[in-house]
Design a protein around this motif. Structure first.
Motif, short mmCIF file in Angstrom:
data_model
loop_
_atom_site.label_atom_id
_atom_site.label_comp_id
_atom_site.label_asym_id
_atom_site.label_seq_id
_atom_site.Cartn_x
_atom_site.Cartn_y
_atom_site.Cartn_z
N ALA A 59 -3.66 -78.20 47.95
CA ALA A 59 -3.53 -79.60 48.35
C ALA A 59 -4.08 -79.80 49.75
CB ALA A 59 -2.06 -80.03 48.28
N MET A 60 -3.83 -78.86 50.65
CA MET A 60 -4.32 -78.99 52.02
C MET A 60 -5.84 -78.88 52.07
SD MET A 60 -1.52 -77.17 54.48
CE MET A 60 -2.20 -78.09 55.87
N THR A 61 -6.43 -78.02 51.22
CA THR A 61 -7.89 -77.92 51.15
C THR A 61 -8.49 -79.27 50.78
OG1 THR A 61 -7.88 -75.56 50.60
CG2 THR A 61 -9.80 -76.83 49.91
N GLU A 62 -7.93 -79.90 49.76
CA GLU A 62 -8.45 -81.20 49.33
C GLU A 62 -8.24 -82.27 50.39
OE1 GLU A 62 -6.45 -81.73 45.62
OE2 GLU A 62 -7.92 -80.55 44.49
N GLN A 63 -7.09 -82.22 51.08
CA GLN A 63 -6.81 -83.21 52.12
C GLN A 63 -7.77 -83.05 53.30
OE1 GLN A 63 -2.68 -82.53 53.01
NE2 GLN A 63 -2.00 -83.25 50.99
N LEU A 64 -8.01 -81.80 53.72
CA LEU A 64 -8.91 -81.56 54.85
C LEU A 64 -10.34 -81.99 54.51
CD1 LEU A 64 -7.54 -78.09 56.02
CD2 LEU A 64 -7.47 -80.23 57.33
N CYS A 65 -10.77 -81.68 53.30
CA CYS A 65 -12.11 -82.09 52.89
C CYS A 65 -12.22 -83.60 52.82
CB CYS A 65 -12.48 -81.46 51.55
SG CYS A 65 -12.71 -79.66 51.62
N ALA A 66 -11.17 -84.27 52.36
CA ALA A 66 -11.18 -85.73 52.31
C ALA A 66 -11.29 -86.31 53.71
CB ALA A 66 -9.92 -86.24 51.60
N LEU A 67 -10.58 -85.72 54.66
CA LEU A 67 -10.67 -86.18 56.05
C LEU A 67 -12.08 -85.97 56.60
CD1 LEU A 67 -7.28 -84.87 57.51
CD2 LEU A 67 -7.94 -87.26 57.14
N ALA A 68 -12.75 -84.92 56.10
CA ALA A 68 -14.12 -84.64 56.54
C ALA A 68 -15.14 -85.48 55.78
CB ALA A 68 -14.43 -83.16 56.37
N GLY A 69 -14.70 -86.27 54.81
CA GLY A 69 -15.58 -87.20 54.14
C GLY A 69 -16.22 -86.71 52.86
N PHE A 70 -15.66 -85.68 52.21
CA PHE A 70 -16.26 -85.21 50.96
C PHE A 70 -15.19 -84.63 50.04
CE2 PHE A 70 -16.16 -81.43 53.57
CZ PHE A 70 -15.96 -80.38 52.70
N THR A 71 -15.57 -84.48 48.78
CA THR A 71 -14.71 -83.82 47.79
C THR A 71 -15.30 -82.43 47.53
OG1 THR A 71 -14.13 -85.91 46.73
CG2 THR A 71 -13.83 -83.89 45.42
#
Length: 302
Positions: free
Chosen positions: A215-227
């Motif tokens: 979940a944290m991996t997906e959240q961090l990537c979302a904050l960085a602007g990508f999936t």
């Protein structure tokens, strides 16, 4: 706690007096002998038997002189209640272990990666002064740990992130930095820090859903602007690290300074770390042993 009994409690006496009474009747097939064993008046036992038969709507015994004989309904009930009695006996043993001021049993759950250092250090130190407390261990992802805590399979767990539910209490006991794991030949391998957006086009390796780090991996990537494009999932962080070292993809993991094959790069944008929280249920009464280990972990880690 003063006043608590130190001997093994009889949960059948506490919770199931009719069970004990009927099994005594079935064992002796004589109301006088059963009453003598139980220390009650024969008349009260006879009235109880009549009441049970009325409530169940079937005869449980038949009179044979001064004795009674179980009917087929009574025999069936005896077998079922005997299994219940055996279960209560096992539960009595479990409760007795936790009534002991100095001993007891605690079930501790923890995230997989905490098994290499944090948990062994806690257990080594705790058991040095609490050798009579038995600790059982359960390892897994955050979702597994919270479910086990809710069901009562474990008493305490070290997990991340903290569950957002009033049925649990939590206390942060540490913070783990998260890093981007890449192969030695990766273009970013020599960098001292990385912005996660720089690997937006890379293949990702990850833990399965149900793990807090996924979940944290997906959240961090979302904050960085990508999936993230996830090409492989594994429940084993060492497997992910090894595949990243082989160039199969990149992954976000807790830092492991002793890793040699792969390269770990601190993630600067967005800042990446996760809290390690000790979690316990607020819905159950805490045993002495559980309270002892909980306080020790809080004092030791904080």
């Amino acid at each position: 706690m003063p006043g608590l009994r130190r001997t093994k409690p009889d949960l059948a006496d506490v919770f199931a007096a009719p069970l004990v009474q009927f099994l005594a009747i079935a064992r002796h097939e004589n109301l006088t002998h059963a009453a003598a064993e139980l220390g009650v008046a024969q008349s009260s036992l006879s009235r109880a038997l009549v009441r049970w038969e009325r409530q169940l709507g079937v005869p449980l015994t038949s009179r044979v002189g001064r004795s009674v004989r179980l009917t087929r309904h009574g025999r069936s009930l005896q077998h079922a209640l005997q299994r219940c009695s055996e279960g209560l006996e096992r539960a009595s043993t479990d409760v007795a272990e936790n009534l002991d001021t100095d001993g007891g049993v605690v079930a501790l759950g923890f995230l997989n990666n905490l098994g290499s250092r944090m948990v062994p250090e806690i257990l080594r130190a705790y058991r040095g002064s609490h050798s009579d407390v038995k600790i059982t261990l359960h390892q897994g992802g955050s979702e597994f740990l919270i479910d086990a805590l809710r069901e009562g399979t474990i008493d305490l767990c070290l997990t991340s992130p903290a569950p957002n539910s009033p049925e649990f209490a939590t206390a942060q006991v540490g913070t783990e930095p998260l890093v981007l794991v890449v192969p030695p030949e990766h273009p970013l391998a020599t960098r001292g820090q990385v912005a996660l957006a720089e690997v937006a086009s890379d293949n990702f390796l990850a833990l399965p859903r149900g793990y807090g780090l996924r979940a944290m991996t997906e959240q961090l990537c979302a904050l960085a602007g990508f999936t993230p494009h996830i090409v492989f999932e594994s429940t084993d962080a060492a497997t992910l690290r090894g595949l990243a070292a082989a160039g199969f993809g990149v992954c976000i993991l807790a830092a492991a300074p002793d890793a040699t094959d792969s390269i770990e790069i601190p993630i600067g944008i967005p800042p990446a770390s996760r809290p390690i929280v000790l979690t316990w249920s607020t819905a159950r009464t805490e045993s002495r042993a559980t309270a002892s280990l909980r306080h020790y972990i809080l004092d030791h880690l904080r």
